[in-house]
Design a protein around this motif. Structure first.
Motif, PDB file in Angstrom:
ATOM      1  N   VAL A 154       0.833  -1.203   0.000  1.00  0.00           N
ATOM      2  CA  VAL A 154       0.000   0.000   0.000  1.00  0.00           C
ATOM      3  C   VAL A 154       0.867   1.253   0.000  1.00  0.00           C
ATOM      4  CG1 VAL A 154      -1.626   1.340   1.385  1.00  0.00           C
ATOM      5  CG2 VAL A 154      -1.972  -1.114   1.073  1.00  0.00           C
ATOM      6  N   LEU A 155       1.894   1.265   0.847  1.00  0.00           N
ATOM      7  CA  LEU A 155       2.763   2.439   0.930  1.00  0.00           C
ATOM      8  C   LEU A 155       3.475   2.685  -0.407  1.00  0.00           C
ATOM      9  CD1 LEU A 155       4.364   2.099   4.482  1.00  0.00           C
ATOM     10  CD2 LEU A 155       2.576   3.663   3.743  1.00  0.00           C
ATOM     11  N   LEU A 156       3.864   1.614  -1.097  1.00  0.00           N
ATOM     12  CA  LEU A 156       4.525   1.763  -2.403  1.00  0.00           C
ATOM     13  C   LEU A 156       3.556   2.318  -3.433  1.00  0.00           C
ATOM     14  CD1 LEU A 156       6.694  -1.498  -2.648  1.00  0.00           C
ATOM     15  CD2 LEU A 156       7.545   0.850  -2.641  1.00  0.00           C
ATOM     16  N   LYS A 157       2.322   1.767  -3.428  1.00  0.00           N
ATOM     17  CA  LYS A 157       1.305   2.219  -4.386  1.00  0.00           C
ATOM     18  C   LYS A 157       1.001   3.693  -4.192  1.00  0.00           C
ATOM     19  CE  LYS A 157      -0.205  -1.435  -6.779  1.00  0.00           C
ATOM     20  NZ  LYS A 157      -0.654  -2.651  -6.067  1.00  0.00           N
ATOM     21  N   LEU A 158       1.006   4.136  -2.921  1.00  0.00           N
ATOM     22  CA  LEU A 158       0.706   5.532  -2.627  1.00  0.00           C
ATOM     23  C   LEU A 158       1.929   6.435  -2.831  1.00  0.00           C
ATOM     24  CD1 LEU A 158      -1.438   5.120   0.615  1.00  0.00           C
ATOM     25  CD2 LEU A 158      -2.263   5.703  -1.665  1.00  0.00           C
ATOM     26  N   HIS A 159       3.049   5.808  -3.233  1.00  0.00           N
ATOM     27  CA  HIS A 159       4.303   6.526  -3.441  1.00  0.00           C
ATOM     28  C   HIS A 159       4.782   7.247  -2.188  1.00  0.00           C
ATOM     29  CE1 HIS A 159       4.281   5.521  -7.632  1.00  0.00           C
ATOM     30  NE2 HIS A 159       3.042   5.957  -7.724  1.00  0.00           N
ATOM     31  N   LEU A 160       4.442   6.682  -1.027  1.00  0.00           N
ATOM     32  CA  LEU A 160       4.937   7.267   0.214  1.00  0.00           C
ATOM     33  C   LEU A 160       6.361   6.789   0.484  1.00  0.00           C
ATOM     34  CD1 LEU A 160       1.796   7.044   2.488  1.00  0.00           C
ATOM     35  CD2 LEU A 160       2.894   9.105   1.631  1.00  0.00           C
ATOM     36  N   ILE A 161       6.683   5.601  -0.019  1.00  0.00           N
ATOM     37  CA  ILE A 161       8.041   5.091   0.111  1.00  0.00           C
ATOM     38  C   ILE A 161       8.486   4.609  -1.266  1.00  0.00           C
ATOM     39  CG2 ILE A 161       7.914   4.421   2.524  1.00  0.00           C
ATOM     40  CD1 ILE A 161       7.250   1.585   1.607  1.00  0.00           C
ATOM     41  N   SER A 162       9.797   4.573  -1.497  1.00  0.00           N
ATOM     42  CA  SER A 162      10.276   4.150  -2.818  1.00  0.00           C
ATOM     43  C   SER A 162      10.751   2.701  -2.802  1.00  0.00           C
ATOM     44  CB  SER A 162      11.404   5.074  -3.286  1.00  0.00           C
ATOM     45  OG  SER A 162      12.375   5.155  -2.262  1.00  0.00           O
ATOM     46  N   ALA A 163      11.107   2.186  -1.630  1.00  0.00           N
ATOM     47  CA  ALA A 163      11.518   0.787  -1.524  1.00  0.00           C
ATOM     48  C   ALA A 163      10.831   0.193  -0.299  1.00  0.00           C
ATOM     49  CB  ALA A 163      13.028   0.692  -1.392  1.00  0.00           C
ATOM     50  N   PRO A 164      10.555  -1.118  -0.312  1.00  0.00           N
ATOM     51  CA  PRO A 164       9.883  -1.735   0.838  1.00  0.00           C
ATOM     52  C   PRO A 164      10.664  -1.513   2.128  1.00  0.00           C
ATOM     53  CG  PRO A 164      10.125  -3.314  -0.972  1.00  0.00           C
ATOM     54  CD  PRO A 164      10.876  -2.081  -1.358  1.00  0.00           C
ATOM     55  N   LEU A 165       9.960  -1.175   3.194  1.00  0.00           N
ATOM     56  CA  LEU A 165      10.607  -0.995   4.493  1.00  0.00           C
ATOM     57  C   LEU A 165      10.619  -2.322   5.246  1.00  0.00           C
ATOM     58  CD1 LEU A 165       8.968   2.328   5.712  1.00  0.00           C
ATOM     59  CD2 LEU A 165      11.221   2.013   4.682  1.00  0.00           C
ATOM     60  N   VAL A 166      11.562  -2.433   6.170  1.00  0.00           N
ATOM     61  CA  VAL A 166      11.597  -3.619   7.033  1.00  0.00           C
ATOM     62  C   VAL A 166      10.720  -3.348   8.256  1.00  0.00           C
ATOM     63  CG1 VAL A 166      13.027  -5.119   8.435  1.00  0.00           C
ATOM     64  CG2 VAL A 166      13.908  -4.202   6.287  1.00  0.00           C
ATOM     65  N   TRP A 167       9.653  -4.133   8.398  1.00  0.00           N
ATOM     66  CA  TRP A 167       8.772  -3.963   9.557  1.00  0.00           C
ATOM     67  C   TRP A 167       8.937  -5.113  10.539  1.00  0.00           C
ATOM     68  CZ3 TRP A 167       6.430   0.567  10.074  1.00  0.00           C
ATOM     69  CH2 TRP A 167       6.181   1.326   8.928  1.00  0.00           C
ATOM     70  N   LEU A 168       8.980  -6.330   9.989  1.00  0.00           N
ATOM     71  CA  LEU A 168       9.103  -7.497  10.859  1.00  0.00           C
ATOM     72  C   LEU A 168      10.449  -7.489  11.560  1.00  0.00           C
ATOM     73  CD1 LEU A 168       7.642 -10.661   9.142  1.00  0.00           C
ATOM     74  CD2 LEU A 168       6.809  -9.398  11.116  1.00  0.00           C
ATOM     75  N   SER A 169      10.518  -8.164  12.693  1.00  0.00           N
ATOM     76  CA  SER A 169      11.746  -8.245  13.475  1.00  0.00           C
ATOM     77  C   SER A 169      12.235  -6.876  13.913  1.00  0.00           C
ATOM     78  CB  SER A 169      12.871  -8.948  12.703  1.00  0.00           C
ATOM     79  OG  SER A 169      12.445 -10.214  12.314  1.00  0.00           O
ATOM     80  N   THR A 170      11.300  -5.982  14.177  1.00  0.00           N
ATOM     81  CA  THR A 170      11.680  -4.695  14.753  1.00  0.00           C
ATOM     82  C   THR A 170      10.838  -4.457  16.005  1.00  0.00           C
ATOM     83  OG1 THR A 170       9.994  -3.474  13.557  1.00  0.00           O
ATOM     84  CG2 THR A 170      12.130  -3.683  12.476  1.00  0.00           C
ATOM     85  N   ASP A 171      11.291  -3.497  16.817  1.00  0.00           N
ATOM     86  CA  ASP A 171      10.518  -3.164  18.019  1.00  0.00           C
ATOM     87  C   ASP A 171       9.162  -2.586  17.653  1.00  0.00           C
ATOM     88  OD1 ASP A 171      12.515  -4.100  19.530  1.00  0.00           O
ATOM     89  OD2 ASP A 171      12.994  -2.226  20.557  1.00  0.00           O
ATOM     90  N   THR A 172       9.104  -1.855  16.529  1.00  0.00           N
ATOM     91  CA  THR A 172       7.819  -1.291  16.100  1.00  0.00           C
ATOM     92  C   THR A 172       6.794  -2.395  15.926  1.00  0.00           C
ATOM     93  OG1 THR A 172       9.182   0.200  14.799  1.00  0.00           O
ATOM     94  CG2 THR A 172       6.804   0.323  14.465  1.00  0.00           C
ATOM     95  N   ALA A 173       7.195  -3.460  15.220  1.00  0.00           N
ATOM     96  CA  ALA A 173       6.279  -4.578  15.003  1.00  0.00           C
ATOM     97  C   ALA A 173       5.835  -5.163  16.338  1.00  0.00           C
ATOM     98  CB  ALA A 173       6.947  -5.646  14.149  1.00  0.00           C
ATOM     99  N   MET A 174       6.799  -5.309  17.268  1.00  0.00           N
ATOM    100  CA  MET A 174       6.459  -5.886  18.562  1.00  0.00           C
ATOM    101  C   MET A 174       5.444  -5.018  19.307  1.00  0.00           C
ATOM    102  SD  MET A 174       8.950  -6.560  21.789  1.00  0.00           S
ATOM    103  CE  MET A 174       9.224  -4.800  21.895  1.00  0.00           C
ATOM    104  N   TYR A 175       5.677  -3.690  19.290  1.00  0.00           N
ATOM    105  CA  TYR A 175       4.736  -2.808  19.989  1.00  0.00           C
ATOM    106  C   TYR A 175       3.356  -2.865  19.339  1.00  0.00           C
ATOM    107  CZ  TYR A 175       8.251  -0.870  23.089  1.00  0.00           C
ATOM    108  OH  TYR A 175       9.195  -0.731  24.060  1.00  0.00           O
ATOM    109  N   ILE A 176       3.320  -2.915  18.003  1.00  0.00           N
ATOM    110  CA  ILE A 176       2.032  -3.046  17.329  1.00  0.00           C
ATOM    111  C   ILE A 176       1.329  -4.310  17.815  1.00  0.00           C
ATOM    112  CG2 ILE A 176       0.882  -3.480  15.114  1.00  0.00           C
ATOM    113  CD1 ILE A 176       2.974  -1.732  13.769  1.00  0.00           C
ATOM    114  N   GLY A 177       2.069  -5.422  17.858  1.00  0.00           N
ATOM    115  CA  GLY A 177       1.495  -6.694  18.292  1.00  0.00           C
ATOM    116  C   GLY A 177       0.975  -6.635  19.715  1.00  0.00           C
ATOM    117  N   ILE A 178       1.766  -6.056  20.610  1.00  0.00           N
ATOM    118  CA  ILE A 178       1.353  -5.995  22.018  1.00  0.00           C
ATOM    119  C   ILE A 178       0.115  -5.118  22.172  1.00  0.00           C
ATOM    120  CG2 ILE A 178       2.004  -5.204  24.328  1.00  0.00           C
ATOM    121  CD1 ILE A 178       4.871  -6.020  23.696  1.00  0.00           C
TER     122      ILE A 178
END
Lengths: 303, 272
Positions: A154-178
């Motif tokens: 979605v972020l790529l389609k919206l041209h908000l980012i130019s390359a895929p970001l790493v989300w998994l295996s990050t603290d951000t992902a963990m906080y989202i999950g919790i």
């Protein structure tokens, strides 16, 4: 003698079966955790030196007491790995609880301001995900957060980012999950206290010249503090010992204490150290646990 | 009326509520949709297909695990409901017996106790007792955890019942046990049913405690899902998860009917 008193005695007898069950399967096991935390690691099956031989008589018991060792606890203090794990767990739990409060409060507030009939529906809607499997909900997020997952697409389609970001295996992902998993635990106690508040109080505040903002901070919020406390404890305590969410969503460079315990137990097969980790974790949680018990008690008594 | 003005839906309230609910539901909806995706790749939509469901039903190990989980959940929920209801009766109706504080403490603590601690401690008990690990050890472990939830659900209902009904029954000559069975029990049946269903879904969900207390060769469904998920996303898991969600949806529907039934009897208790 009132009928109520006559009823009380047989009702007390109802406690016998659950009481025995909880003593045997909840209380006694902690004794074993403590016992094994104080024994030494051995390459055997089960992997520790047996301590008490209850059938060995007095001498065996005395000998067993001589063998008690606090080596495992010394290890916990001397090795940075464990201290860092405990600290990380407490930090993650604190940050998560704060985020949960920030998100949960407005939602609970919105629910409490709904017309009565809709409140029950909204409450049901918040409870339902709690019934759905916790593991499945974490898995659903892996679907979304992975490299070629929905979020990056979605972020790529919206041209908000130019390359895929790493989300998994990050603290951000963990906080989202919790936050995702524990949100109902935060919303429900908050909603319970907010919905009980008498709207006349806000009218009174308005009549006395308070702006809605002032009325909120001086009337609504202070009155909702019991709910804030209950929700915070209900989230904080289990998050400290959380295993599945950090294991699936966070990176492996910093472990929470639940992961360290799991690692010691399943991978290193070091049961005594795993037990010592559990004992210390329990000691850390005793204060908030007692607090939670108090709150529960008071709530039920107030009913 | 003034209170209506305060209960008004402001844009802020509606937005907060809508965003909160979207956050809770969107991931599940996406998961369900992707379980019908014919393509192996998550980003590519290959049309609707039941391919991953066929794959699950041909996966012997997964099927075994699912069957094990269903049996554990049914048996442990049943024992937990009996024990939890007894505990709720003792706590709301019993006299102040010795060790009551300990009793209620033991019943509330597992609600928030980290699962790694509960799992580890039960495993050490089973090893000390030299119990063969498998179906029964997992069932006992799940019973211990879920009976506490049943207690809370039934207790809130018992607390809301007018006690003069029991007293009236006894004034009319019932002994306490009969008064309970013929007056109180029918009133709390919906919450007992809700408690059973909550226990069932909690048991069906647990990875950590089951991992500690199960033995080789008797993995539960969550344990298998968990080990697959650690290796990465597999479309088959989407299908399994969707079926579990469907099962739970059925359970919730029944539970909400039960609580509607109890509300029809002049009560507004909700499951949990």
């Amino acid at each position: 003698m009132s009928a109520r008193r006559i009823f009380a005695r047989p009702a007390s007898f109802a406690a016998i079966a659950p009481y025995l069950w909880m003593v045997l399967f909840f209380l006694v096991p902690f004794g074993f955790v403590l016992k094994i935390a104080l024994s030494q690691t051995a390459i055997a099956q089960p992997p520790y030196v047996p301590l008490f031989d209850l059938w060995g008589g007095r001498e065996a018991t005395v000998a067993a007491f001589d063998q008690l060792s606090i080596e495992n606890f010394k290890l916990l203090i001397s090795d940075n790995l464990y201290i860092l794990s405990y600290l990380r767990s407490l930090t993650v739990a604190l940050v998560s609880t704060a985020i949960l409060l920030l998100i949960g409060y407005p939602v609970a507030y919105g629910m409490a301001r709904l017309p009565q009939r809709w409140q029950a529906i909204a409450m049901m809607l918040v409870i339902v995900p709690f019934w759905t499997s916790f593991l499945i909900r974490i898995y659903a997020w892996i679907n979304i957060l992975q490299h070629d997952g929905l979020l990056n697409t979605v972020l790529l389609k919206l041209h908000l980012i130019s390359a895929p970001l790493v989300w998994l295996s990050t603290d951000t992902a963990m906080y989202i999950g919790i936050v995702y998993s524990y949100l109902p635990f935060m919303i429900l106690p908050l909603f319970a206290t907010l919905a009980k508040q008498d709207p006349a109080l806000l009218e009174a505040a308005a009549d006395l010249g308070a702006s809605p903002w002032q009325a909120f901070w001086q009337v609504t919020f202070p009155l909702s503090l019991p709910g804030v406390g209950a929700g915070a404890l209900l989230c904080f305590i289990p998050v400290v010992g959380e295993f599945v969410i950090p294991d699936l969503l966070a990176g492996s460079n910093a472990l929470m204490i639940g992961q360290t315990l799991w690692l010691e137990f399943f991978t290193n097969k070091d049961w005594p150290v795993a037990s010592a980790v559990a004992v210390v974790l329990l000691v850390l949680l005793v204060a908030p646990l007692l607090l939670y018990e108090r709150l529960q008690h008071r709530q039920l008594e107030a009913r | 009326m003034a209170s209506r003005r305060i209960n008004r839906l402001t844009p802020f309230n509606v937005t907060a509520l809508a965003l909160g609910l979207a956050f809770l539901y969107l991931p599940i909806v996406i998961l369900v949709i992707y379980s019908f995706n014919a393509s192996r790749l998550v980003t590519v939509w290959g049309g609707w297909s039941l391919r991953w469901y066929y794959e699950f039903f041909n996966d012997r190990a997964m099927m075994d695990a699912a069957w094990m989980s269903l049996r554990v959940a049914a048996v442990s929920a049943t024992i937990a409901t009996i024990l939890g209801t007894l505990a709720a009766v003792a706590l709301t109706r019993g006299e102040r017996f010795k060790g009551r504080m300990l009793f209620s403490g033991m019943l509330y603590a597992p609600l928030v106790m980290p699962e790694v601690i509960s799992g580890l401690s039960l495993l050490l008990l089973f090893v000390a007792l030299d119990a063969g690990r498998g179906f029964w050890t997992v069932t006992i472990a799940h019973t211990t955890l879920t009976m506490c939830f049943v207690t809370v659900v039934v207790q809130s209902r018992l607390g809301a019942i007018d006690r003069s009904l029991e007293e009236a029954a006894m004034d009319l000559g019932c002994d306490p046990v009969r008064a309970f069975l013929s007056v109180t029990l029918p009133l709390i049946i919906p919450s007992i049913a809700a408690g059973w269903m909550l226990a069932f879904t909690l048991s069906l969900d647990d990875v950590v405690i089951a991992s500690f207390t199960t033995g080789p060769g008797s993995a539960t469904l969550p344990i298998r899902i968990y080990s697959e998920v650690r290796l990465g996303v597999k479309p088959e898991i989407n299908a399994i998860c969707t079926m579990v969600i469907a099962l739970i949806a059925v359970v919730i529907t029944v539970a909400s009917f039960a609580s509607k039934l109890s509300r029809a009897q002049g009560e507004n208790a909700v499951p949990l």
